[in-house]
Design a protein around this motif. Structure first.
Motif, PDB file in Angstrom:
ATOM      1  N   ARG A  99     -14.133   2.569   2.897  1.00 42.85           N
ATOM      2  CA  ARG A  99     -13.696   1.376   2.166  1.00 42.85           C
ATOM      3  C   ARG A  99     -12.468   1.690   1.307  1.00 42.85           C
ATOM      4  N   LEU A 100     -12.506   2.858   0.681  1.00 41.34           N
ATOM      5  CA  LEU A 100     -11.386   3.250  -0.176  1.00 41.34           C
ATOM      6  C   LEU A 100     -10.127   3.506   0.663  1.00 41.34           C
ATOM      7  N   ALA A 101     -10.307   4.151   1.813  1.00 38.54           N
ATOM      8  CA  ALA A 101      -9.156   4.424   2.681  1.00 38.54           C
ATOM      9  C   ALA A 101      -8.577   3.114   3.205  1.00 38.54           C
ATOM     10  N   GLY A 102      -9.465   2.189   3.600  1.00 35.87           N
ATOM     11  CA  GLY A 102      -9.010   0.885   4.093  1.00 35.87           C
ATOM     12  C   GLY A 102      -8.246   0.132   3.018  1.00 35.87           C
ATOM     13  N   LEU A 141      -2.172 -11.643   7.633  1.00 36.52           N
ATOM     14  CA  LEU A 141      -2.744 -10.909   8.771  1.00 36.52           C
ATOM     15  C   LEU A 141      -3.044  -9.445   8.419  1.00 36.52           C
ATOM     16  N   ILE A 142      -2.549  -8.974   7.278  1.00 31.32           N
ATOM     17  CA  ILE A 142      -2.622  -7.524   7.012  1.00 31.32           C
ATOM     18  C   ILE A 142      -4.053  -6.970   7.003  1.00 31.32           C
ATOM     19  N   VAL A 145      -4.981  -3.894   9.499  1.00 29.09           N
ATOM     20  CA  VAL A 145      -5.454  -2.563   9.084  1.00 29.09           C
ATOM     21  C   VAL A 145      -6.460  -2.039  10.112  1.00 29.09           C
ATOM     22  N   GLU A 146      -7.389  -2.893  10.529  1.00 31.70           N
ATOM     23  CA  GLU A 146      -8.385  -2.469  11.529  1.00 31.70           C
ATOM     24  C   GLU A 146      -7.706  -2.158  12.867  1.00 31.70           C
ATOM     25  N   ARG A 205      -4.404  -1.035   3.247  1.00 30.74           N
ATOM     26  CA  ARG A 205      -4.054  -2.457   3.110  1.00 30.74           C
ATOM     27  C   ARG A 205      -3.014  -2.646   2.012  1.00 30.74           C
ATOM     28  N   VAL A 206      -3.267  -2.050   0.836  1.00 29.98           N
ATOM     29  CA  VAL A 206      -2.340  -2.249  -0.281  1.00 29.98           C
ATOM     30  C   VAL A 206      -0.983  -1.613   0.050  1.00 29.98           C
ATOM     31  N   ALA A 207      -1.012  -0.433   0.684  1.00 37.84           N
ATOM     32  CA  ALA A 207       0.249   0.234   1.051  1.00 37.84           C
ATOM     33  C   ALA A 207       1.084  -0.686   1.942  1.00 37.84           C
ATOM     34  N   LEU A 208       0.437  -1.340   2.905  1.00 38.98           N
ATOM     35  CA  LEU A 208       1.180  -2.217   3.821  1.00 38.98           C
ATOM     36  C   LEU A 208       1.613  -3.503   3.120  1.00 38.98           C
ATOM     37  N   GLU A 209       0.730  -4.066   2.311  1.00 40.87           N
ATOM     38  CA  GLU A 209       1.095  -5.320   1.623  1.00 40.87           C
ATOM     39  C   GLU A 209       2.326  -5.115   0.746  1.00 40.87           C
ATOM     40  N   GLU A 210       2.344  -3.998   0.035  1.00 41.37           N
ATOM     41  CA  GLU A 210       3.479  -3.755  -0.865  1.00 41.37           C
ATOM     42  C   GLU A 210       4.748  -3.427  -0.089  1.00 41.37           C
TER      43      GLU A 210
END
Ligand code: HEM
Length: 390
Positions: free
Chosen positions: A342-345, A259-260, A264-265, A349-354
């Motif tokens: 796109r870069l911020a998104g 769902l991440i 993010v959105e 996303r990666v920050a939350l996934e990790e």
């Protein structure tokens, strides 16, 4: 016009621009900035999009000395953000090339490596100074091709230049001067070795088309840092805090990490780090939301209120990471829409996934009321501390 649904901020924590209303407001309302200037504030989603795309509202006029303004510092009239079409389009087209989807996607592995390294073998951390800051800093260093050995010095300067590390106005000014001098050497380095980074792509765009001169290139480098660094730090902090305050939503992401990307959105809508757009100035008289904006008057879009417009998002005060639509203006809209969206998104996303992977039991170690925040008058919002453990 009657107050209807544009009451943005009941769930928003932390200090907020003092002239940004927290209570229900009309669609288009007069506000007084700390400069003493009166401007129009647009609080609805569709009207906001209209202002951000309508050529009757000019950015170039808004950077003139005599234009109504929200703070005393004027933007460089030659900067990308200060141009109107068609001059804006010419420069933006070149820069877009450097930020093309595949170029941004190529950053994912290194962002993930950094995020993973920051969380490895830890049971607690400050999510601002120990995660959002180094992650955002490493990403901007990758974008600009800052060599490994110079990254600590670069981050130190960037933190001072942007007041992220508390310092006096003089120290901040001298850090900005030092950074500008450093940018000259970075551009030089990129000319000799364009590498795989985005600045290298910009330099190549210049050399191939002869279209970006040295001054434009340096102004862009400065803009990328100004626009991309503290925004990303603040956005990661605000998104993480929103989840920490909604533990059920956090647990849902832990249970269903797929769902991440959608979350993010949702989080960008719910907790936008930049609550207002840049100022525009009406080129001629314009009717907007039942008000008459006179030629020469300043207009701001409240991205925050627009995100909470119930006409676009039913139950805007509810944070639901599984929601399938999250219409927001967090990155603006129209010609000046955020170049780094796109870069911020990707970073968020990666920050939350990790974080979900490494710290499923994440919780704040202090009550939310004890958190420290960027000053109310700062245009970029966010907590300055977010101590957590897991
Ligand atoms: C979550 C983080 C970010 C947010 C919320 C954000 C938000 C915005 C917004 C709202 C605008 C448009 C303002 C207006 O039209 O009035 C904008 C423009 C811009 N942003 Fe971002 N930004 C973020 C990150 C970044 C990053 C990472 C970069 C680059 C590395 C970047 C570069 C830019 C540039 C260059 C512009 C000006 C574009 C133009 O005038 O054509 N931003 N951003």
């Amino acid at each position: 016009m009657a107050a209807r649904t544009a009451h943005a901020t009941a769930t928003q924590r932390g200090p907020m621009l003092p002239y940004l209303p927290r209570h229900p407001v009309p669609d288009v309302v007069r506000v007084r900035a700390p400069t003493g200037d009166d401007l129009w504030l647009v609080t609805r989603f569709e009207l906001g999009r209209q202002v951000l795309t309508d050529s009757r509202f000019s950015r170039a006029m808004a950077v003139a000395e005599s234009a109504p303004a929200i703070h005393p510092l004027r933007a460089d009239p030659a900067a990308l953000t200060s141009l109107d079409p068609p001059a804006h389009g010419r420069l933006r087209k070149l820069v877009n090339r450097a930020f093309a989807p595949h170029a941004v996607a190529a950053q994912e592995d290194s962002i993930r490596r950094t995020a993973r390294g920051l969380l490895k073998d830890r049971r607690g951390i400050d999510l601002v100074s120990g995660y959002a800051m180094p992650l955002s800093s490493a990403t901007i260093c990758e974008v600009l091709g800052v060599p490994e050995a110079e990254r600590d010095r670069f981050s130190h300067l960037a933190d001072r230049a942007h007041g992220i590390t508390p310092c006096s106005p003089e120290e901040s000014e001298s850090a900005r001067d030092e950074l500008r001098a450093y940018f000259v050497s970075l551009v030089d380095l990129a000319r000799h070795d364009p590498g795989g980074h985005l600045l290298g792509r910009l330099v190549l765009a210049e050399e191939q088309d002869g279209a970006l001169d040295e001054r434009e290139l340096l102004a862009l480098v400065e803009l990328l840092l100004n626009a991309g660094y503290e925004t990303t730090i603040g956005q990661i902090g605000l998104a993480a805090l929103a989840l920490l305050e909604h533990p059920r939503q956090w647990r849902e992401l832990v249970r269903r990490p797929e769902l991440i990307p959608g979350a993010v959105e949702v989080l960008l809508r719910y907790a936008p780090v930049v609550p207002i757009s840049f100022t525009r100035v009406a080129v001629r008289d314009v009717e907007l939301g039942g008000e008459r904006i006179a030629a020469g008057e300043g207009v701001l879009v409240s991205l925050l209120h627009a995100n909470f417009d119930a006409a676009e998002n039913p139950d805007p005060e509810v944070l639901d990471v599984g929601a399938d639509v999250a219409r927001h203006l967090t990155f603006g809209h129209g010609p000046h829409v955020c170049l780094g969206a796109r870069l911020a998104g990707l970073q968020l996303r990666v920050a939350l996934e990790e974080l979900v992977r490494a710290a499923p039991e994440l919780s704040l170690t202090v009550p939310p009321a004890a958190l420290r925040w960027r000053p109310a008058e700062a245009v970029v919002r966010g907590p300055t501390t977010l101590p957590v453990s897991w």
